[in-house]
Design a protein around this motif. Structure first.
Motif, PDB file in Angstrom:
ATOM      1  N   ARG A  13       0.763  -1.104   0.059  1.00 25.78           N
ATOM      2  CA  ARG A  13       0.064  -0.053  -0.029  1.00 25.78           C
ATOM      3  C   ARG A  13       0.869   1.115  -0.007  1.00 25.78           C
ATOM      4  NH1 ARG A  13      -3.133  -0.884   4.330  1.00 25.78           N
ATOM      5  NH2 ARG A  13      -4.477  -2.184   3.373  1.00 25.78           N
ATOM      6  N   THR A  19       0.930   9.340  -2.344  1.00 26.88           N
ATOM      7  CA  THR A  19      -0.196   9.339  -3.112  1.00 26.88           C
ATOM      8  C   THR A  19      -0.649  10.998  -3.496  1.00 26.88           C
ATOM      9  OG1 THR A  19      -0.696   7.506  -2.279  1.00 26.88           O
ATOM     10  CG2 THR A  19      -2.553   8.694  -3.359  1.00 26.88           C
ATOM     11  N   THR A 238       0.142   0.639  -8.964  1.00 23.65           N
ATOM     12  CA  THR A 238       0.330   0.819  -7.505  1.00 23.65           C
ATOM     13  C   THR A 238      -0.758   0.510  -6.704  1.00 23.65           C
ATOM     14  OG1 THR A 238       2.283   2.219  -7.820  1.00 23.65           O
ATOM     15  CG2 THR A 238       1.424   1.995  -5.592  1.00 23.65           C
ATOM     16  N   PHE A 239      -1.866   1.279  -6.854  1.00 24.03           N
ATOM     17  CA  PHE A 239      -3.033   1.006  -6.143  1.00 24.03           C
ATOM     18  C   PHE A 239      -3.889  -0.275  -6.503  1.00 24.03           C
ATOM     19  CE2 PHE A 239      -3.309   5.626  -5.861  1.00 24.03           C
ATOM     20  CZ  PHE A 239      -3.338   5.774  -4.646  1.00 24.03           C
ATOM     21  N   ARG A 240      -3.631  -0.854  -7.668  1.00 21.81           N
ATOM     22  CA  ARG A 240      -4.238  -2.019  -8.218  1.00 21.81           C
ATOM     23  C   ARG A 240      -3.571  -3.229  -7.216  1.00 21.81           C
ATOM     24  NH1 ARG A 240      -3.594  -6.156 -12.087  1.00 21.81           N
ATOM     25  NH2 ARG A 240      -5.593  -7.062 -12.750  1.00 21.81           N
ATOM     26  N   LEU A 243      -3.520  -1.047  -2.659  1.00 23.13           N
ATOM     27  CA  LEU A 243      -4.689  -0.318  -1.656  1.00 23.13           C
ATOM     28  C   LEU A 243      -5.849  -1.130  -2.285  1.00 23.13           C
ATOM     29  CD1 LEU A 243      -5.256   1.742   0.091  1.00 23.13           C
ATOM     30  CD2 LEU A 243      -5.565   3.335  -1.567  1.00 23.13           C
TER      31      LEU A 243
END
Length: 275
Positions: A13, A19, A238-240, A243
């Motif tokens: 995360r 972010t 990154t998010f996939r 997070l």
């Protein structure tokens, strides 16, 4: 001290501050791209406007009453004409580099019948013809007609060079400063670049006005947009992977057949398997 290992999801995360910074950078890059698109539209309109002015028939210079309202946006590069008598004894040489090589622009006051004066950039002379005595044959006397392009004044000197009127060193065509140095009165706040048709044998070389407007805004816009989409792609990956990644919790009894093989620490029996 906490020695427990972080879970895979927690490790993947992204940090909140990173972010936020990334999102701000994305918005800024997109804004720069849009700005360059707008600049390109403005530049194309400017080029079209100047082209129409340059190739239009010559018109009389603006009246004295309109001089205070003259601006680069509304008047520069207009094709104009003017009549009067040259004051050759008050000419000013301004350093220049042209397609003919290094030398000087010859700015000569033109005294009009109504008592006003207009500075005329008669054209270019090389350094060896700096002395007015070398070009007397090219200095017309009496009434003359001059046509050329209206140019706005160039105050504060040239690039990294200040005009030095006290030493008669000029690096830009600063109308007000030249008028003061030559004791001229009722001078128009602009000058005229004489065209090639205004020259005579032995006179300065006219018609050398450089009209060039670099237009690289499309390349700049594509660069900013490409950087923005690259950053967006990185954020998505990154998010996939962290997070927004779904997780499946599997619970096995501590004494199960695979417990020893899958034991990871004090929370043995509970593992996380991403799906």
């Amino acid at each position: 001290m906490d020695n427990e290992p972080r879970s895979p999801a927690r490790a993947a995360r992204p940090r909140l501050w990173l972010t936020v910074v990334s999102l701000v950078a994305f918005v800024a890059l997109m804004a720069l791209g849009v700005w360059q698109v707008e600049r390109r539209t403005w530049k194309l309109a400017l080029i079209d406007r100047v082209e129409r002015r340059v190739h239009a028939p010559a018109q009389p210079i603006p009246s004295r009453a309109s001089w205070p309202a003259i601006t680069a946006a509304s008047d520069e590069y207009r094709h104009v004409s003017v009549h009067g008598r040259f004051l050759h004894d008050r000419e000013t040489l301004v350093q220049a580099v042209t397609e003919e090589g290094p030398g000087y622009w010859v700015l000569t006051p033109l005294e009009r019948g109504d008592g006003t004066t207009v500075l005329i950039n008669r054209g270019f002379v090389p350094s060896e013809r700096r002395d007015p005595s070398t070009r007397r044959d090219g200095n017309p006397t009496g009434e003359v007609a001059v046509s050329g392009l209206l140019r706005v004044t160039e105050p504060k000197g040239g690039f990294l060079r200040d005009n030095l009127p006290q030493h008669n060193r000029w690096y830009s065509r600063d109308v007000a400063a030249i008028a003061a140095a030559r004791d001229l009165r009722n001078v128009a706040p602009f000058f005229i670049d004489a065209d090639a048709g205004s020259r005579s044998a032995g006179a300065p070389i006219g018609g050398l006005t450089v009209i060039r407007f670099p237009n690289n805004h499309l390349i700049y816009a594509l660069t900013w947009f490409a950087l923005a989409f690259m950053l967006a792609g990185r954020l998505f990956v990154t998010f996939r992977g962290g997070l927004f990644r779904r997780q499946r919790f599997v619970h096995e009894p501590a004494g199960g057949p695979d417990a020893s093989a899958r034991r990871t620490g004090s929370d043995a029996g509970t593992i996380v398997e991403p799906t």
